[in-house]
Motif scaffolding. Structure first.
Motif, PDB file in Angstrom:
ATOM      1  N   GLU A  57      -3.340  15.042   5.947  1.00  0.00           N
ATOM      2  CA  GLU A  57      -2.198  14.541   5.189  1.00  0.00           C
ATOM      3  C   GLU A  57      -2.302  13.028   4.996  1.00  0.00           C
ATOM      4  O   GLU A  57      -2.732  12.310   5.884  1.00  0.00           O
ATOM      5  CB  GLU A  57      -0.885  14.877   5.900  1.00  0.00           C
ATOM      6  N   ASP A  58      -1.875  12.568   3.823  1.00  0.00           N
ATOM      7  CA  ASP A  58      -1.898  11.141   3.499  1.00  0.00           C
ATOM      8  C   ASP A  58      -0.586  10.522   3.975  1.00  0.00           C
ATOM      9  O   ASP A  58       0.451  10.643   3.325  1.00  0.00           O
ATOM     10  CB  ASP A  58      -2.090  10.949   1.999  1.00  0.00           C
ATOM     11  N   THR A  59      -0.648   9.858   5.105  1.00  0.00           N
ATOM     12  CA  THR A  59       0.535   9.301   5.764  1.00  0.00           C
ATOM     13  C   THR A  59       1.247   8.286   4.884  1.00  0.00           C
ATOM     14  O   THR A  59       2.477   8.285   4.794  1.00  0.00           O
ATOM     15  CB  THR A  59       0.118   8.634   7.088  1.00  0.00           C
ATOM     16  N   THR A 124      -4.190   6.552  12.532  1.00  0.00           N
ATOM     17  CA  THR A 124      -4.901   6.008  13.678  1.00  0.00           C
ATOM     18  C   THR A 124      -5.923   4.950  13.263  1.00  0.00           C
ATOM     19  O   THR A 124      -6.248   4.808  12.089  1.00  0.00           O
ATOM     20  CB  THR A 124      -5.622   7.134  14.430  1.00  0.00           C
ATOM     21  N   GLU A 125      -6.438   4.248  14.250  1.00  0.00           N
ATOM     22  CA  GLU A 125      -7.481   3.238  14.013  1.00  0.00           C
ATOM     23  C   GLU A 125      -8.711   3.862  13.364  1.00  0.00           C
ATOM     24  O   GLU A 125      -9.364   3.228  12.542  1.00  0.00           O
ATOM     25  CB  GLU A 125      -7.855   2.550  15.326  1.00  0.00           C
ATOM     26  N   GLU A 130     -12.280   4.392   8.766  1.00  0.00           N
ATOM     27  CA  GLU A 130     -12.859   5.266   7.745  1.00  0.00           C
ATOM     28  C   GLU A 130     -12.514   4.755   6.344  1.00  0.00           C
ATOM     29  O   GLU A 130     -13.367   4.711   5.457  1.00  0.00           O
ATOM     30  CB  GLU A 130     -12.306   6.684   7.953  1.00  0.00           C
ATOM     31  N   GLY A 131     -11.265   4.349   6.156  1.00  0.00           N
ATOM     32  CA  GLY A 131     -10.835   3.816   4.859  1.00  0.00           C
ATOM     33  C   GLY A 131     -11.533   2.510   4.523  1.00  0.00           C
ATOM     34  O   GLY A 131     -11.951   2.285   3.382  1.00  0.00           O
ATOM     35  N   LYS A 132     -11.680   1.640   5.518  1.00  0.00           N
ATOM     36  CA  LYS A 132     -12.371   0.366   5.302  1.00  0.00           C
ATOM     37  C   LYS A 132     -13.834   0.600   4.933  1.00  0.00           C
ATOM     38  O   LYS A 132     -14.376  -0.078   4.062  1.00  0.00           O
ATOM     39  CB  LYS A 132     -12.272  -0.505   6.555  1.00  0.00           C
ATOM     40  N   ALA A 133     -14.463   1.569   5.574  1.00  0.00           N
ATOM     41  CA  ALA A 133     -15.858   1.889   5.266  1.00  0.00           C
ATOM     42  C   ALA A 133     -15.991   2.405   3.831  1.00  0.00           C
ATOM     43  O   ALA A 133     -16.939   2.045   3.117  1.00  0.00           O
ATOM     44  CB  ALA A 133     -16.394   2.918   6.256  1.00  0.00           C
ATOM     45  N   ALA A 134     -15.026   3.217   3.384  1.00  0.00           N
ATOM     46  CA  ALA A 134     -15.063   3.728   2.009  1.00  0.00           C
ATOM     47  C   ALA A 134     -14.889   2.588   1.004  1.00  0.00           C
ATOM     48  O   ALA A 134     -15.557   2.568  -0.036  1.00  0.00           O
ATOM     49  CB  ALA A 134     -13.981   4.789   1.815  1.00  0.00           C
TER      50      ALA A 134
END
Length: 180
Positions: A57-59, A124-125, A130-134
């Motif tokens: 889910e997209d928080t 979570t961290e 994961e988002g920063k890597a993308a």
């Protein structure tokens, strides 16, 4: 005479369970309004955007939609924070609702506190990393137009708003990811 006034205590008195004083972990703030009645349609809108606490889910999308829905109602003498606090429980189900109930009764007193604990639990961290890597590894796909690539890049930024990249760095990452 003194024995007559002294109440007899049995083992059953010690074993009986106490009725909980609070059934919700969110404390409702004082408001100026005498009665707060939410339209059923508002509750239905909120329950159409239920958050279950599942990993996929997209928080942030859920949170943004919840706030948009809450912002559609104004009640004289009631702050937006009070509306959000009182409606938040209606937007959760399953594991997320159990998580909210795990806090001590009336322990969450502000909207900021609820959001902080919610994001700490469900964004979570590792999701941030994961988002920063993308974002960092962004590249334009073959056949993808410049505007499509830009929209996709902006989507990555929106998906991880805690990425911490400044605008100049974002621009550099986007430009570096473009095809010649």
């Amino acid at each position: 005479m003194a024995d007559e006034h002294q109440q007899r205590v049995t083992l059953e008195d010690y074993s009986s369970s106490l009725v909980p004083q609070f059934f919700t972990s969110i404390a409702h703030p004082e408001v100026q309004a005498h009665n707060i009645n939410y339209p059923n349609s508002l509750i239905h809108l909120i329950q159409g955007n239920l958050f279950q606490g599942l990993p996929n889910e997209d928080t942030y999308a859920y949170s943004a939609t919840f706030i948009e829905i809450c912002n559609t109602i104004k009640i004289a003498g009631v702050l937006n924070e009070a509306i959000r606090l009182s409606l938040f429980l209606f937007s959760l189900t399953g594991e997320a609702k159990r998580w909210l109930h795990s806090f001590k009764g009336n322990s969450l007193k502000t909207w900021e506190e609820v959001v902080e604990k919610f994001l700490k639990k469900y964004f979570t961290e590792s999701k941030t990393a994961e988002g920063k890597a993308a974002i960092y590894s962004f590249h334009q796909f073959p056949g993808e137009s410049l505007s499509e690539a830009f929209e996709r890049f902006r989507g990555l930024l929106r998906k991880t708003p805690t990425h911490g990249f400044s605008e100049p760095i974002q621009l550099n990452m986007f430009i570096d990811g473009l095809r010649p």
